[in-house]
Structures are given as structure tokens and as C-alpha cells.
Design a protein around this motif. Structure first.
Motif, short mmCIF file in Angstrom:
data_model
loop_
_atom_site.label_atom_id
_atom_site.label_comp_id
_atom_site.label_asym_id
_atom_site.label_seq_id
_atom_site.Cartn_x
_atom_site.Cartn_y
_atom_site.Cartn_z
N SER A 109 0.98 -1.19 -0.04
CA SER A 109 -0.01 0.04 -0.03
C SER A 109 0.71 1.09 -0.18
O SER A 109 0.29 2.35 -0.17
CB SER A 109 -0.94 0.12 1.30
OG SER A 109 -0.17 -0.24 2.52
N ASN A 110 2.09 0.96 0.43
CA ASN A 110 2.89 2.43 0.31
C ASN A 110 3.54 2.76 -1.16
O ASN A 110 4.00 3.84 -1.28
CB ASN A 110 4.04 2.14 0.99
CG ASN A 110 5.03 1.05 0.75
OD1 ASN A 110 4.77 -0.17 1.01
ND2 ASN A 110 6.18 1.15 0.18
N LEU A 111 3.03 1.97 -2.16
CA LEU A 111 3.34 2.43 -3.63
C LEU A 111 1.87 2.58 -4.08
O LEU A 111 0.90 2.03 -3.68
CB LEU A 111 4.13 1.24 -4.14
CG LEU A 111 5.43 1.11 -3.82
CD1 LEU A 111 5.85 -0.19 -4.57
CD2 LEU A 111 6.06 2.19 -4.00
N PRO A 112 1.71 3.48 -5.06
CA PRO A 112 0.40 3.85 -5.74
C PRO A 112 -0.01 2.65 -6.54
O PRO A 112 0.85 1.99 -7.32
CB PRO A 112 0.91 4.88 -6.67
CG PRO A 112 2.34 5.01 -6.84
CD PRO A 112 2.91 4.20 -5.60
N LYS A 113 -1.20 2.58 -6.63
CA LYS A 113 -2.03 1.50 -7.20
C LYS A 113 -1.70 1.78 -8.93
O LYS A 113 -1.73 0.72 -9.67
CB LYS A 113 -3.49 1.62 -7.13
CG LYS A 113 -3.79 1.02 -5.77
CD LYS A 113 -5.48 1.07 -5.78
CE LYS A 113 -5.85 0.45 -4.29
NZ LYS A 113 -7.48 0.69 -4.42
N LEU A 170 -4.58 -10.22 -14.15
CA LEU A 170 -3.66 -10.96 -13.28
C LEU A 170 -3.98 -10.26 -11.63
O LEU A 170 -4.07 -8.84 -11.59
CB LEU A 170 -2.31 -10.54 -13.39
CG LEU A 170 -1.41 -11.60 -12.91
CD1 LEU A 170 -1.62 -12.80 -13.63
CD2 LEU A 170 0.13 -11.13 -13.29
N PRO A 171 -4.59 -10.95 -10.77
CA PRO A 171 -4.71 -10.21 -9.47
C PRO A 171 -3.65 -9.79 -8.63
O PRO A 171 -2.38 -10.30 -8.84
CB PRO A 171 -5.26 -11.56 -8.67
CG PRO A 171 -5.48 -12.60 -9.59
CD PRO A 171 -4.71 -12.39 -10.80
N VAL A 172 -3.90 -8.69 -7.93
CA VAL A 172 -2.92 -8.00 -7.21
C VAL A 172 -3.47 -8.02 -5.66
O VAL A 172 -4.60 -7.40 -5.43
CB VAL A 172 -2.50 -6.41 -7.75
CG1 VAL A 172 -1.53 -5.71 -6.36
CG2 VAL A 172 -1.85 -6.49 -8.85
N VAL A 173 -2.79 -8.32 -4.53
CA VAL A 173 -3.35 -8.53 -3.47
C VAL A 173 -2.37 -7.57 -2.64
O VAL A 173 -1.28 -7.78 -2.86
CB VAL A 173 -3.27 -10.02 -2.47
CG1 VAL A 173 -4.71 -11.00 -3.44
CG2 VAL A 173 -2.12 -10.71 -2.73
N THR A 174 -2.86 -6.82 -1.87
CA THR A 174 -2.19 -5.59 -1.41
C THR A 174 -1.86 -6.00 0.12
O THR A 174 -2.84 -6.33 1.00
CB THR A 174 -2.98 -4.12 -1.55
OG1 THR A 174 -3.16 -4.05 -2.80
CG2 THR A 174 -1.98 -3.24 -0.97
N ASP A 175 -0.72 -5.70 0.81
CA ASP A 175 -0.37 -6.04 2.22
C ASP A 175 -0.70 -7.48 2.67
O ASP A 175 -1.39 -7.41 3.79
CB ASP A 175 -1.00 -4.79 2.90
CG ASP A 175 -0.26 -3.44 2.48
OD1 ASP A 175 0.66 -3.67 1.93
OD2 ASP A 175 -0.95 -2.70 2.83
N ALA A 176 -0.75 -8.41 1.92
CA ALA A 176 -1.03 -9.77 2.32
C ALA A 176 -0.28 -10.77 1.70
O ALA A 176 -0.50 -11.75 1.32
CB ALA A 176 -2.43 -9.99 1.90
N ALA A 177 1.12 -10.53 1.92
CA ALA A 177 2.22 -11.48 1.38
C ALA A 177 2.34 -12.74 2.13
O ALA A 177 2.42 -13.73 1.56
CB ALA A 177 3.77 -10.96 1.49
N TYR A 178 1.85 -12.73 3.42
CA TYR A 178 2.04 -13.96 4.18
C TYR A 178 0.76 -14.96 3.91
O TYR A 178 0.85 -16.30 3.40
CB TYR A 178 1.89 -13.68 5.61
CG TYR A 178 3.18 -13.44 6.11
CD1 TYR A 178 4.32 -12.81 5.36
CD2 TYR A 178 3.40 -13.52 7.48
CE1 TYR A 178 5.44 -12.39 6.05
CE2 TYR A 178 4.73 -13.07 8.26
CZ TYR A 178 5.67 -12.53 7.35
OH TYR A 178 6.80 -12.02 7.88
N ASP A 179 -0.51 -14.45 3.55
CA ASP A 179 -1.60 -15.17 3.11
C ASP A 179 -1.46 -15.73 1.60
O ASP A 179 -1.95 -16.60 1.36
CB ASP A 179 -3.06 -14.00 3.18
CG ASP A 179 -3.32 -14.04 4.60
OD1 ASP A 179 -3.82 -15.22 5.20
OD2 ASP A 179 -3.66 -12.87 5.24
N LEU A 180 -0.81 -14.84 0.98
CA LEU A 180 -0.64 -15.27 -0.53
C LEU A 180 0.30 -16.52 -0.37
O LEU A 180 0.11 -17.29 -1.24
CB LEU A 180 -0.03 -14.17 -1.40
CG LEU A 180 0.35 -14.33 -2.55
CD1 LEU A 180 -0.81 -15.11 -3.41
CD2 LEU A 180 1.06 -13.20 -3.38
#
Length: 370
Positions: free
Chosen positions: A223-227, A240-250
């Protein structure tokens, strides 16, 4: 007591947040002021400036942003003198933080450093600089203790704070459904948390997508980078999906990952996901770095194990052909899949368990009180 913390990037913000909680446990009346991000702010710190204005990667990029860096230094020095904390706590981020350490030392403010700058990787004599301006150094890798012994500098080994974050992680059971990821096996793309590295590495990672039609590729965004950055880079792959601030869940639902070199390589391994490490920077930065680096590997996984447990594709090696080949090897049924996971078991033993944040916080409070 008043604690002033400085972290210049996303991972430092994570560890700073956990450290603040630990210090507060041992010093209930503690007050915190910080340069960092949301994690440190949520833990109770007054946020002076966000790390997004400080995260520059590489020699060329630092030179191009010298004006901003100098302004940040002046502002930070001014704020430090205005607040006169009981201690300045620096978290990694060597270029900026070592300058702040020297400034604080000159003005009689005690300096603690949590998570040593990687001086063992290049320009190792910077250890003498650290010894001169840092009162207490808290290291997170066992080999760092021996490294600093060469310079007659005793340090505190507290363990790796990543284990605290991983121990606290609980996978979201509806993560796939929530993000409409479908049933295909997932390959995670972790292109980093800084603008420069995402811009350089995500396009290279995306070139592999068409070679794995039976897999779902998912980008780990921050989230610290612009969409708009992700939208621009994904213009040829809008679905292609982008999930934000959820690296561990991914990573918890991924079969494999392409990961930018840095802290994420260790996180991916500790979460038991086979990975290929990707490394690319500007030509000038790479030429300088390749002449200065004093260690044989770039990923923390390989540095800790002392061998190439995960494949590192650096600069000119980072081709679509090599990425496809190495990714094929680490997917289930591939030649390196089980071998890499066995190496991860050894890695977890070397890294140790949770508790680093609490050990560091307890020691810091004790040293200040004494």
C-alpha cells in the motif's frame, strides 16, 4: 523514558512495531517517536515521517535523490535535538542511520542499533564506524557475533524478529474466495516494496506467466506504492490479481514464488514456499555493487545456510528462459521441490524460534536503566 526510532523501509517498520510493543511491555511508561510507517504508528509511536519518502535503492538512485536525503537528514537531526530522547534506536537502513548515529553520539544521545547494517556483505571496515558511534548493537544472525569479534566489538545476539511475525501469523481461511483467486495452483510474485525494484523486477516476472497456463499468478502488492504503478506494469495482463499487504496469506496458498532479493526471500523460506530469487538494478548500481560485495550470495537464505539452497538469478541471468526453467524445478513434482523444502527445515533450526523482539526490548530497557 522516551525512545526515538528510525526505520527507512517496510521491513524495518514491521520490526520496529514489534520492538515498540516489547519495550512497552518492559517499560509501561515508555513514549515513542518514530520515522517509519503504519506498524510503528499502530504500536504507539508518534510518526514524524513515513518511510515512503526515504526508500531509495542502489547507488545511482541515491545519487539522484541526494537533495531529498539531505533534507530528511537535516529534518531528522533538528527533530532529534528538539525532543532529546533517552535513546536513539536505529533499525537497519545503513546509509541514513549511520549518519544519524554519528550526529546523536556527538550530541550526547545514547545510540542503540537493532538489526545490524550488512557491513559483512561489503565494505566490511564500516564495522569500525559502527563501533565508534553505536553504544549497543543487537544482531539477528549468529554469524554476526563472530564477525564483530574480529573488531573487538561485543554485540547482543537476540535472534531473528521475522520469527515473531511468522509465529503470530494466522492464515485467512477465506483468502482465495475473498480475492477471487479460483482453484488453480498459485504462483506468487513478490516484486518488492520499493518503486525502483518493482518497476525493474515485476516486468521480468510477468514474462513467465504465459509459460504456465495451468497456474494462477498473483502479485503481492504494497500500500505504500501507488496503485497506478501496478496498473501501468500490468497493462498487458489486466486480469492478473494484485493482493495488497497480504504477502503471508498469499504465500500460505502458493505452490511456489518468484521473490525479489531481500527480507522477503527469508520470509518465503520460513513459510516453506519454494522460491527463485530475482535481483536486478540499474547498470551503474550493478557495476559498483558487483565490485564491492564480499559475500558469495545475495539472498539471506543462502547466506545463513552457507550454500545455494535457492537459485539466485542476478542481473543478466534474469531472463525469461532461466526463470521458466528454475520455476519448473521448484513446483510440485519438480527436481528441486523436495530438496528445497528439506533445506528450509535446516534453515528454521539455524534461525531459531520466536522471541527476538522481546529479548531486544528487555535488553534495551535494562541497559538504559543501568
Amino acid at each position: 523514558m522516551t525512545y526515538y526510532l528510525i526505520a527507512g523501509e517496510r521491513s524495518g517498520d514491521l520490526h520496529g512495531g514489534n520492538l515498540i510493543k516489547a519495550i512497552h511491555h518492559h517499560d509501561p511508561d515508555a513514549r515513542f517517536r518514530a520515522w517509519g510507517g503504519e506498524q510503528m504508528e499502530e504500536a504507539g509511536a508518534t510518526l514524524v515521517r513515513h518511510y515512503r519518502s526515504m526508500a531509495f535503492m542502489g547507488f545511482l538512485e541515491v545519487v539522484q535523490n541526494l537533495g531529498t536525503i539531505r533534507r530528511n537528514l537535516r529534518d531528522c537531526q533538528r527533530d532529534l535535538l528538539n525532543t532529546r530522547p533517552d535513546v536513539l534506536i536505529l533499525i537497519d537502513y545503513a546509509g541514513f542511520n549511520l549518519r544519524m548515529a554519528g550526529f546523536a553520539k556527538k550530541h550526547g544521545i545514547p545510540v542503540f542499533y537493532y538489526i545490524s547494517p550488512k557491513v559483512w556483505a561489503w565494505n566490511q571496515k564500516r564495522a569500525l564506524k559502527i563501533k565508534a558511534v553505536v553504544d549497543r548493537l543487537f544482531v539477528i544472525f549468529p554469524f554476526e557475533v563472530a564477525f564483530y569479534q574480529q573488531y573487538a566489538y561485543p554485540v547482543d545476539y537476540v535472534g531473528n524478529p521475522l520469527m515473531d511475525a511468522i509465529a503470530a501469523f494466522r492464515p485467512d481461511p477465506v483468502f482465495r474466495q475473498k480475492n477471487k483467486l479460483g482453484d488453480k495452483p498459485i504462483i506468487a510474485l513478490l516484486p518488492g516494496s520499493r518503486h525502483q525494484e518493482v518497476s525493474m523486477l515485476l516486468p521480468a516476472m510477468l514474462e513467465t506467466v504465459r509459460h504456465f497456463p495451468n497456474h494462477q499468478f498473483v502479485v503481492s502488492g504494497v500500500s505504500n506504492l501507488p496503485k497506478s504503478l501496478y496498473e501501468t506494469l500490468l497493462k498487458n495482463a489486466p486480469d492478473l490479481p494484485v493482493v495488497t499487504d497480504a504477502a503471508y496469506d498469499l504465500l500460505a496458498v502458493a505452490d511456489a514464488a518468484l521473490v525479489t532479493s531481500g527480507t522477503a526471500t527469508l520470509e518465503t523460506a520460513l513459510l516453506n514456499v519454494p522460491e527463485v530469487v530475482c535481483y536486478k538494478m540499474s547498470w551503474v548500481t550493478f557495476q559498483v555493487a558487483s565490485r564491492l560485495i564480499a559475500v558469495p550470495f545475495i539472498s539471506l537464505v543462502n547466506l545463513i545456510l552457507g550454500r545455494e539452497a535457492v537459485k539466485e538469478l542476478k542481473q543478466y541471468e534474469l531472463t525469461t528462459e532461466r526463470l521458466v526453467d528454475e520455476l519448473t524445478k521448484i513446483l510440485p513434482g519438480g527436481s528441486d521441490h523436495e530438496r528445497q523444502r528439506a533445506d528450509y527445515a535446516e534453515l528454521r533450526e539455524k534461525v531459531g524460534g520466536a522471541g527476538a523482539s522481546d529479548r531486544a526490548g528487555e535488553l534495551m530497557v535494562k541497559y538504559l536503566r543501568n
